[in-house]
Design a protein around this motif. Sequence first.
Motif, PDB file in Angstrom:
ATOM      1  N   THR A 220       0.859  -1.191   0.000  1.00 31.10           N
ATOM      2  CA  THR A 220       0.000   0.000   0.000  1.00 31.10           C
ATOM      3  C   THR A 220       0.886   1.230   0.000  1.00 31.10           C
ATOM      4  O   THR A 220       1.723   1.409   0.893  1.00 31.10           O
ATOM      5  CB  THR A 220      -0.916   0.014   1.232  1.00 31.10           C
ATOM      6  N   LEU A 221       0.727   2.070  -1.004  1.00 26.28           N
ATOM      7  CA  LEU A 221       1.545   3.263  -1.157  1.00 26.28           C
ATOM      8  C   LEU A 221       0.660   4.497  -1.072  1.00 26.28           C
ATOM      9  O   LEU A 221      -0.439   4.514  -1.624  1.00 26.28           O
ATOM     10  CB  LEU A 221       2.263   3.261  -2.508  1.00 26.28           C
ATOM     11  N   VAL A 222       1.135   5.509  -0.379  1.00 25.65           N
ATOM     12  CA  VAL A 222       0.500   6.824  -0.409  1.00 25.65           C
ATOM     13  C   VAL A 222       1.456   7.746  -1.144  1.00 25.65           C
ATOM     14  O   VAL A 222       2.608   7.935  -0.721  1.00 25.65           O
ATOM     15  CB  VAL A 222       0.204   7.353   1.005  1.00 25.65           C
ATOM     16  N   LEU A 223       0.986   8.297  -2.255  1.00 22.51           N
ATOM     17  CA  LEU A 223       1.839   9.093  -3.133  1.00 22.51           C
ATOM     18  C   LEU A 223       1.238  10.468  -3.355  1.00 22.51           C
ATOM     19  O   LEU A 223       0.010  10.639  -3.353  1.00 22.51           O
ATOM     20  CB  LEU A 223       2.013   8.384  -4.478  1.00 22.51           C
ATOM     21  N   ALA A 224       2.095  11.449  -3.576  1.00 26.78           N
ATOM     22  CA  ALA A 224       1.645  12.800  -3.878  1.00 26.78           C
ATOM     23  C   ALA A 224       1.107  12.860  -5.300  1.00 26.78           C
ATOM     24  O   ALA A 224       1.402  12.004  -6.143  1.00 26.78           O
ATOM     25  CB  ALA A 224       2.795  13.782  -3.693  1.00 26.78           C
ATOM     26  N   SER A 225       0.352  13.892  -5.562  1.00 24.55           N
ATOM     27  CA  SER A 225      -0.331  14.017  -6.847  1.00 24.55           C
ATOM     28  C   SER A 225       0.585  13.918  -8.066  1.00 24.55           C
ATOM     29  O   SER A 225       0.200  13.329  -9.069  1.00 24.55           O
ATOM     30  CB  SER A 225      -1.109  15.332  -6.887  1.00 24.55           C
ATOM     31  N   PRO A 226       1.828  14.471  -8.050  1.00 25.94           N
ATOM     32  CA  PRO A 226       2.677  14.358  -9.250  1.00 25.94           C
ATOM     33  C   PRO A 226       2.980  12.924  -9.667  1.00 25.94           C
ATOM     34  O   PRO A 226       3.386  12.690 -10.806  1.00 25.94           O
ATOM     35  CB  PRO A 226       3.956  15.098  -8.827  1.00 25.94           C
ATOM     36  N   ALA A 227       2.801  11.961  -8.758  1.00 30.27           N
ATOM     37  CA  ALA A 227       3.061  10.557  -9.099  1.00 30.27           C
ATOM     38  C   ALA A 227       1.800   9.839  -9.555  1.00 30.27           C
ATOM     39  O   ALA A 227       1.731   8.616  -9.539  1.00 30.27           O
ATOM     40  CB  ALA A 227       3.673   9.837  -7.900  1.00 30.27           C
ATOM     41  N   ARG A 228       0.802  10.601  -9.982  1.00 33.76           N
ATOM     42  CA  ARG A 228      -0.477  10.002 -10.398  1.00 33.76           C
ATOM     43  C   ARG A 228      -0.289   8.995 -11.515  1.00 33.76           C
ATOM     44  O   ARG A 228      -1.073   8.060 -11.668  1.00 33.76           O
ATOM     45  CB  ARG A 228      -1.407  11.127 -10.834  1.00 33.76           C
ATOM     46  N   TRP A 229       0.776   9.137 -12.293  1.00 31.13           N
ATOM     47  CA  TRP A 229       1.016   8.202 -13.397  1.00 31.13           C
ATOM     48  C   TRP A 229       1.122   6.765 -12.912  1.00 31.13           C
ATOM     49  O   TRP A 229       0.846   5.821 -13.666  1.00 31.13           O
ATOM     50  CB  TRP A 229       2.288   8.589 -14.158  1.00 31.13           C
ATOM     51  N   VAL A 230       1.520   6.562 -11.639  1.00 26.70           N
ATOM     52  CA  VAL A 230       1.623   5.195 -11.111  1.00 26.70           C
ATOM     53  C   VAL A 230       0.260   4.512 -11.161  1.00 26.70           C
ATOM     54  O   VAL A 230       0.133   3.351 -11.557  1.00 26.70           O
ATOM     55  CB  VAL A 230       2.180   5.212  -9.673  1.00 26.70           C
ATOM     56  N   ALA A 231      -0.781   5.244 -10.754  1.00 24.67           N
ATOM     57  CA  ALA A 231      -2.128   4.678 -10.786  1.00 24.67           C
ATOM     58  C   ALA A 231      -2.597   4.417 -12.208  1.00 24.67           C
ATOM     59  O   ALA A 231      -3.435   3.540 -12.441  1.00 24.67           O
ATOM     60  CB  ALA A 231      -3.103   5.619 -10.075  1.00 24.67           C
ATOM     61  N   GLU A 232      -2.044   5.162 -13.167  1.00 25.35           N
ATOM     62  CA  GLU A 232      -2.452   4.985 -14.552  1.00 25.35           C
ATOM     63  C   GLU A 232      -1.723   3.829 -15.222  1.00 25.35           C
ATOM     64  O   GLU A 232      -2.291   3.099 -16.028  1.00 25.35           O
ATOM     65  CB  GLU A 232      -2.196   6.281 -15.339  1.00 25.35           C
ATOM     66  N   GLU A 233      -0.448   3.660 -14.887  1.00 26.23           N
ATOM     67  CA  GLU A 233       0.364   2.659 -15.582  1.00 26.23           C
ATOM     68  C   GLU A 233       0.271   1.273 -14.966  1.00 26.23           C
ATOM     69  O   GLU A 233       0.387   0.276 -15.669  1.00 26.23           O
ATOM     70  CB  GLU A 233       1.835   3.095 -15.580  1.00 26.23           C
TER      71      GLU A 233
END
Length: 313
Positions: A220-233
């Motif tokens: 489980t990762l909590v990431l800042a908005s600039p890393a949104r690409w992780v959720a997309e890829e």
Amino acid sequence: MAERADDRLVRLLGLVAYLDGAGPVRVEELARRFGVSPRQVREDVDALWVSGTPGYMPDDLIDFDAFSLDEGVVHLTRARGMTRPLRLGTREAVALVAALRAMHASPPVQADPDRAAVVGSALAKLTAATDGRRLRIRYVNAADVASERDVDPVRLLTQDERTYLVAWCLRAGGRRTFRADRILAAEVLEAAAEPHDVDPDVDVSASVLASGGPGAPVATLVLASPARWVAEEVPAESVRDLPDGSFEVRLRVTNPAWLRRLLLSNAPDVRAVAPPEVAADVAAAARAALAAYGEASRSDTGSDTGGAPGAGA
């Protein structure tokens, strides 16, 4: 043995193309030419009679002269454009390439060298015809936020029953993977796709293949908005937006090294990591990298100083 659906489809299309050029032909001659029985030819004509182009009204259907067929002659009177060169729209071409890739990788096709060669040849020709142009896509991400991007396509891949467009995103200035079902619109631009530093020998689908099955460990990762690409890829079990603009993503990961690289390369945007052993593993890797960097820096500094005696005098 039952006939394969794709075999019959090829024959049906071949019948239309042949009859459009040859004119009226006797049923027996068609049977010999296509290697089937006269009864099968009549069944094929019956199937084509209710086939056509979208709309499927009487004027949209392939048509034959019924009186000629009663006399044992197949006379095609309306081909409905089935013999014209096929022109695909962008979305149609993307869908067809994805389907051909999935077909080429399927066990039945791989088990038959002739079929594999035919599918591979079609895939190569279509890919060559659709490559080389920049795309402008309207894309909606995992947070349901739509954006417009200009991208240089790299490849299409199919994984976990989904199709992904791997491309160089000009807005992000890096490689990104877009789920095809989240592409709302696509436009082929006049500009040529530029070459980018994406090593063809690197497995560009690594982020997609990182997620495992139900038995794989969950991170489980909590990431800042600039890393949104992780959720997309990365195919994720869940994505949850948090009040402060960050987001939580749950992944089943079979490759710890991949997860370690992901977190280290996006360290400024990592807010939390669970379970604790994953966080400890990444922290240890970061400390080791910093220590190695420090040793290399000291070594380089000592070498420079030693090479210039009296430089401080």
